[in-house]
Design a protein around this motif. Structure first.
Motif, PDB file in Angstrom:
ATOM      1  N   LEU A  63     -55.323  67.642 -42.885  1.00 15.30           N
ATOM      2  CA  LEU A  63     -53.894  67.540 -43.211  1.00 15.30           C
ATOM      3  C   LEU A  63     -53.653  66.551 -44.354  1.00 15.30           C
ATOM      4  N   MET A  64     -54.367  65.442 -44.349  1.00 13.89           N
ATOM      5  CA  MET A  64     -54.217  64.474 -45.433  1.00 13.89           C
ATOM      6  C   MET A  64     -54.753  65.026 -46.747  1.00 13.89           C
ATOM      7  N   LEU A  65     -55.789  65.851 -46.672  1.00 16.99           N
ATOM      8  CA  LEU A  65     -56.302  66.501 -47.878  1.00 16.99           C
ATOM      9  C   LEU A  65     -55.251  67.430 -48.470  1.00 16.99           C
ATOM     10  N   ILE A  66     -54.571  68.177 -47.617  1.00 10.56           N
ATOM     11  CA  ILE A  66     -53.520  69.087 -48.087  1.00 10.56           C
ATOM     12  C   ILE A  66     -52.355  68.301 -48.703  1.00 10.56           C
ATOM     13  N   VAL A  67     -51.928  67.240 -48.024  1.00  8.80           N
ATOM     14  CA  VAL A  67     -50.817  66.425 -48.527  1.00  8.80           C
ATOM     15  C   VAL A  67     -51.196  65.773 -49.858  1.00  8.80           C
ATOM     16  N   SER A  68     -52.410  65.227 -49.935  1.00  6.05           N
ATOM     17  CA  SER A  68     -52.837  64.576 -51.178  1.00  6.05           C
ATOM     18  C   SER A  68     -52.948  65.577 -52.319  1.00  6.05           C
ATOM     19  N   ALA A  69     -53.434  66.777 -52.022  1.00  6.91           N
ATOM     20  CA  ALA A  69     -53.538  67.797 -53.074  1.00  6.91           C
ATOM     21  C   ALA A  69     -52.161  68.216 -53.576  1.00  6.91           C
ATOM     22  N   ILE A  70     -51.201  68.333 -52.673  1.00  5.32           N
ATOM     23  CA  ILE A  70     -49.838  68.690 -53.083  1.00  5.32           C
ATOM     24  C   ILE A  70     -49.232  67.588 -53.945  1.00  5.32           C
ATOM     25  N   ILE A  71     -49.388  66.335 -53.514  1.00  7.89           N
ATOM     26  CA  ILE A  71     -48.850  65.214 -54.291  1.00  7.89           C
ATOM     27  C   ILE A  71     -49.553  65.111 -55.636  1.00  7.89           C
ATOM     28  N   TRP A  72     -50.862  65.357 -55.660  1.00  2.00           N
ATOM     29  CA  TRP A  72     -51.623  65.334 -56.902  1.00  2.00           C
ATOM     30  C   TRP A  72     -51.091  66.381 -57.881  1.00  2.00           C
ATOM     31  N   ALA A  73     -50.819  67.580 -57.365  1.00  4.55           N
ATOM     32  CA  ALA A  73     -50.310  68.653 -58.222  1.00  4.55           C
ATOM     33  C   ALA A  73     -48.912  68.336 -58.748  1.00  4.55           C
ATOM     34  N   ILE A  74     -48.039  67.835 -57.886  1.00  5.61           N
ATOM     35  CA  ILE A  74     -46.676  67.516 -58.313  1.00  5.61           C
ATOM     36  C   ILE A  74     -46.675  66.366 -59.314  1.00  5.61           C
ATOM     37  N   ALA A  75     -47.483  65.325 -59.036  1.00  5.17           N
ATOM     38  CA  ALA A  75     -47.524  64.173 -59.943  1.00  5.17           C
ATOM     39  C   ALA A  75     -48.122  64.551 -61.292  1.00  5.17           C
ATOM     40  N   SER A  76     -49.097  65.428 -61.301  1.00  9.66           N
ATOM     41  CA  SER A  76     -49.689  65.859 -62.571  1.00  9.66           C
ATOM     42  C   SER A  76     -48.715  66.698 -63.389  1.00  9.66           C
ATOM     43  N   SER A  77     -47.954  67.533 -62.703  1.00 13.90           N
ATOM     44  CA  SER A  77     -47.034  68.400 -63.440  1.00 13.90           C
ATOM     45  C   SER A  77     -45.808  67.652 -63.953  1.00 13.90           C
ATOM     46  N   THR A  78     -45.441  66.561 -63.298  1.00 16.22           N
ATOM     47  CA  THR A  78     -44.273  65.800 -63.751  1.00 16.22           C
ATOM     48  C   THR A  78     -44.646  64.673 -64.702  1.00 16.22           C
ATOM     49  N   GLY A  79     -45.942  64.491 -64.959  1.00 18.77           N
ATOM     50  CA  GLY A  79     -46.360  63.478 -65.924  1.00 18.77           C
ATOM     51  C   GLY A  79     -46.417  62.075 -65.365  1.00 18.77           C
ATOM     52  N   ASN A  80     -46.808  61.929 -64.138  1.00 20.03           N
ATOM     53  CA  ASN A  80     -46.934  60.609 -63.530  1.00 20.03           C
ATOM     54  C   ASN A  80     -48.416  60.337 -63.258  1.00 20.03           C
ATOM     55  N   PRO A  81     -49.127  59.740 -64.212  1.00 14.21           N
ATOM     56  CA  PRO A  81     -50.579  59.596 -64.061  1.00 14.21           C
ATOM     57  C   PRO A  81     -51.002  58.612 -62.973  1.00 14.21           C
ATOM     58  N   HIS A  82     -50.203  57.580 -62.729  1.00 16.02           N
ATOM     59  CA  HIS A  82     -50.580  56.602 -61.700  1.00 16.02           C
ATOM     60  C   HIS A  82     -50.570  57.243 -60.310  1.00 16.02           C
ATOM     61  N   THR A  83     -49.517  57.973 -60.010  1.00 18.34           N
ATOM     62  CA  THR A  83     -49.433  58.650 -58.717  1.00 18.34           C
ATOM     63  C   THR A  83     -50.478  59.749 -58.606  1.00 18.34           C
ATOM     64  N   THR A  89     -53.426  59.741 -59.973  1.00 15.73           N
ATOM     65  CA  THR A  89     -54.712  59.089 -59.725  1.00 15.73           C
ATOM     66  C   THR A  89     -54.842  58.668 -58.274  1.00 15.73           C
ATOM     67  N   LYS A  90     -53.793  58.098 -57.718  1.00 14.12           N
ATOM     68  CA  LYS A  90     -53.819  57.685 -56.305  1.00 14.12           C
ATOM     69  C   LYS A  90     -53.950  58.885 -55.382  1.00 14.12           C
ATOM     70  N   ALA A  91     -53.260  59.969 -55.698  1.00 13.49           N
ATOM     71  CA  ALA A  91     -53.347  61.171 -54.868  1.00 13.49           C
ATOM     72  C   ALA A  91     -54.730  61.810 -54.973  1.00 13.49           C
ATOM     73  N   ARG A  92     -55.326  61.768 -56.166  1.00 13.35           N
ATOM     74  CA  ARG A  92     -56.685  62.300 -56.332  1.00 13.35           C
ATOM     75  C   ARG A  92     -57.673  61.488 -55.510  1.00 13.35           C
ATOM     76  N   LEU A  93     -57.531  60.174 -55.522  1.00 16.84           N
ATOM     77  CA  LEU A  93     -58.385  59.320 -54.696  1.00 16.84           C
ATOM     78  C   LEU A  93     -58.178  59.624 -53.213  1.00 16.84           C
ATOM     79  N   GLY A  94     -56.938  59.822 -52.810  1.00 17.33           N
ATOM     80  CA  GLY A  94     -56.651  60.180 -51.418  1.00 17.33           C
ATOM     81  C   GLY A  94     -57.259  61.507 -51.027  1.00 17.33           C
ATOM     82  N   ALA A  95     -57.254  62.462 -51.957  1.00 18.33           N
ATOM     83  CA  ALA A  95     -57.865  63.764 -51.676  1.00 18.33           C
ATOM     84  C   ALA A  95     -59.371  63.626 -51.502  1.00 18.33           C
TER      85      ALA A  95
END
Length: 88
Positions: free
Chosen positions: A33-53, A55-61
């Motif tokens: 479940l955390m992998l799914i949540v982190s992947a979703i946050i990673w995708a949203i943060a990448s598409s909106t141009g937020n590199p810090h978030t 990076t954190k979501a990628r580490l969480g994944a």
């Protein structure tokens, strides 16, 4: 005087296997479940141009993926060790 191991010392090996398997199942479910949540946050943060978030979501994944792999391997490892202990 002969010294031998007490083979009846772990009488609840089946109960122990069940409890450990159930706990590792919960860890596996939470990790996935955390992998799914982190992947979703990673995708949203990448598409909106937020590199810090992103990076954190990628580490969480990656951490969630590692936890899922370790908990899946942990079930097999515990079953192997309990099986070896019964054959001693």
């Amino acid at each position: 005087m002969g010294v031998f191991p007490d083979f009846g010392g772990v009488g609840a090996a089946d109960d122990l296997r069940t409890v450990i398997g159930a706990l590792l199942m919960f860890v596996l479910i939470i990790a996935v479940l955390m992998l799914i949540v982190s992947a979703i946050i990673w995708a949203i943060a990448s598409s909106t141009g937020n590199p810090h978030t992103a990076t954190k979501a990628r580490l969480g994944a990656w951490v969630a993926l590692g936890a899922a792999a370790l908990s899946g391997a942990g079930v097999a490892w515990i079953n192997f060790l309990l099986g070896v202990g019964e054959r001693l």
